[in-house]
Scaffold this motif. Structure first.
Motif, PDB file in Angstrom:
ATOM      1  N   ALA A  29       5.615  -8.462   8.069  1.00  0.00           N
ATOM      2  CA  ALA A  29       4.799  -7.576   7.220  1.00  0.00           C
ATOM      3  C   ALA A  29       3.816  -8.354   6.351  1.00  0.00           C
ATOM      4  O   ALA A  29       4.120  -9.425   5.833  1.00  0.00           O
ATOM      5  CB  ALA A  29       5.710  -6.725   6.341  1.00  0.00           C
ATOM      6  N   ASP A  30       2.620  -7.774   6.192  1.00  0.00           N
ATOM      7  CA  ASP A  30       1.650  -8.273   5.208  1.00  0.00           C
ATOM      8  C   ASP A  30       1.914  -7.644   3.847  1.00  0.00           C
ATOM      9  O   ASP A  30       1.723  -8.272   2.809  1.00  0.00           O
ATOM     10  CB  ASP A  30       0.224  -7.938   5.655  1.00  0.00           C
ATOM     11  CG  ASP A  30      -0.133  -8.584   6.979  1.00  0.00           C
ATOM     12  OD1 ASP A  30       0.032  -9.809   7.097  1.00  0.00           O
ATOM     13  OD2 ASP A  30      -0.571  -7.849   7.894  1.00  0.00           O
ATOM     14  N   VAL A  31       2.349  -6.369   3.899  1.00  0.00           N
ATOM     15  CA  VAL A  31       2.616  -5.623   2.666  1.00  0.00           C
ATOM     16  C   VAL A  31       3.944  -4.880   2.811  1.00  0.00           C
ATOM     17  O   VAL A  31       4.190  -4.233   3.834  1.00  0.00           O
ATOM     18  CB  VAL A  31       1.506  -4.604   2.357  1.00  0.00           C
ATOM     19  CG1 VAL A  31       1.813  -3.854   1.061  1.00  0.00           C
ATOM     20  CG2 VAL A  31       0.148  -5.286   2.272  1.00  0.00           C
ATOM     21  N   ILE A  32       4.782  -4.987   1.801  1.00  0.00           N
ATOM     22  CA  ILE A  32       6.029  -4.227   1.741  1.00  0.00           C
ATOM     23  C   ILE A  32       5.876  -3.169   0.655  1.00  0.00           C
ATOM     24  O   ILE A  32       5.559  -3.482  -0.497  1.00  0.00           O
ATOM     25  CB  ILE A  32       7.235  -5.119   1.392  1.00  0.00           C
ATOM     26  CG1 ILE A  32       7.470  -6.178   2.482  1.00  0.00           C
ATOM     27  CG2 ILE A  32       8.487  -4.277   1.156  1.00  0.00           C
ATOM     28  CD1 ILE A  32       8.086  -5.649   3.758  1.00  0.00           C
ATOM     29  N   ILE A  33       6.087  -1.902   1.024  1.00  0.00           N
ATOM     30  CA  ILE A  33       6.057  -0.825   0.038  1.00  0.00           C
ATOM     31  C   ILE A  33       7.486  -0.453  -0.335  1.00  0.00           C
ATOM     32  O   ILE A  33       8.306  -0.129   0.536  1.00  0.00           O
ATOM     33  CB  ILE A  33       5.311   0.409   0.567  1.00  0.00           C
ATOM     34  CG1 ILE A  33       3.832   0.073   0.774  1.00  0.00           C
ATOM     35  CG2 ILE A  33       5.452   1.585  -0.407  1.00  0.00           C
ATOM     36  CD1 ILE A  33       3.011   1.227   1.309  1.00  0.00           C
ATOM     37  N   ALA A  34       7.782  -0.523  -1.627  1.00  0.00           N
ATOM     38  CA  ALA A  34       9.100  -0.161  -2.149  1.00  0.00           C
ATOM     39  C   ALA A  34       8.958   1.126  -2.951  1.00  0.00           C
ATOM     40  O   ALA A  34       8.443   1.102  -4.074  1.00  0.00           O
ATOM     41  CB  ALA A  34       9.646  -1.284  -3.024  1.00  0.00           C
TER      42      ALA A  34
END
Length: 232
Positions: A29-34
């Motif tokens: 992943a380039d971006v992890i959304i939590a």
């Protein structure tokens, strides 16, 4: 290059219960959304996934309010959607983390629908649900033979809860933290309490198992609590 959106189920709590596919998506992943509600500090899903995060991954917290105000909800969802679309337009691999399975009582379902007409590829990676993990952990068969298993949110209308319990041989009760004592009373009424067990924070620090449901008394029940019950 077009971005890709992934909905990744991280399971109930133990990082070792993630699938190989989920781990690969998180690692790439380039971006992890939590996701989180405004009431909570931190993200349980992010904590579970943390062993697999690459050092330079961007971590983005998105708030999904648990309120009934339509205006607040609409504004929050629109803002979160636009943020995700901007990342995808930049060619990012965006991973949206969710506890358990993405298609089971999950915020991800709403995000999935919001992005359905965006034109970007979406991949949903399943995860182990809490009740499956609990059954395996405790040696508690969930359902056998021709028995009926019902998965019930304890927050439904009382008459619907009574009907579901009356028809079921085995039940999984979710969201029991709001009206725990009422739920226990109904299980007793339908002869389901003697073989019931509740587990809170399965696979996480502070995990607690309660075999005698009445012993919980009036103490506050953790949000991440599930009851398994059976008639036999």
């Amino acid at each position: 290059m077009s971005g890709v959106f992934y909905g990744v189920g991280v399971g109930p709590g133990d990082p070792e219960l993630l699938t190989v596919k989920a781990i690969k998506a998180i690692e790439a992943a380039d971006v992890i959304i939590a996701p989180k509600t405004e009431k909570k500090e931190g993200s349980v899903a992010l904590t579970i996934a943390s062993p697999y995060l690459k050092p330079d991954v961007e971590i983005l917290t998105q708030v999904f309010p648990m309120v009934s105000d339509t205006e607040i909800l609409t504004e929050a969802w629109a803002s979160n959607k636009q943020t995700i679309l901007t990342l995808l337009a930049a060619g990012k691999k965006v991973v949206f983390l969710t506890l358990g399975d993405p298609m089971f009582y999950s915020t991800y379902i709403y995000v999935f629908r919001l992005l359905g007409d965006s034109g970007y590829p979406i991949e949903t990676i399943p995860g182990i649900t809490a009740f499956c993990a609990i059954g395996s952990k405790l040696g508690y068969p969930l359902v056998e033979g021709n028995n009926i298993l019902s998965i019930i949110p304890a927050t439904i209308e009382q008459d619907k809860l009574d009907k579901a319990l009356a028809l079921s041989d085995n039940v999984v009760l979710m969201k029991v933290y709001k009206n725990y004592q009422d739920v226990v009373a109904k299980l007793k009424r339908h002869q389901l309490a003697d073989n019931a067990v509740m587990i809170s924070r399965c696979g996480l620090p502070g995990e607690e198992v309660v075999h005698e449901l009445h012993t919980a008394g009036d103490k506050k029940i953790n949000y991440l609590s599930t009851i398994l019950a059976r008639r036999i």
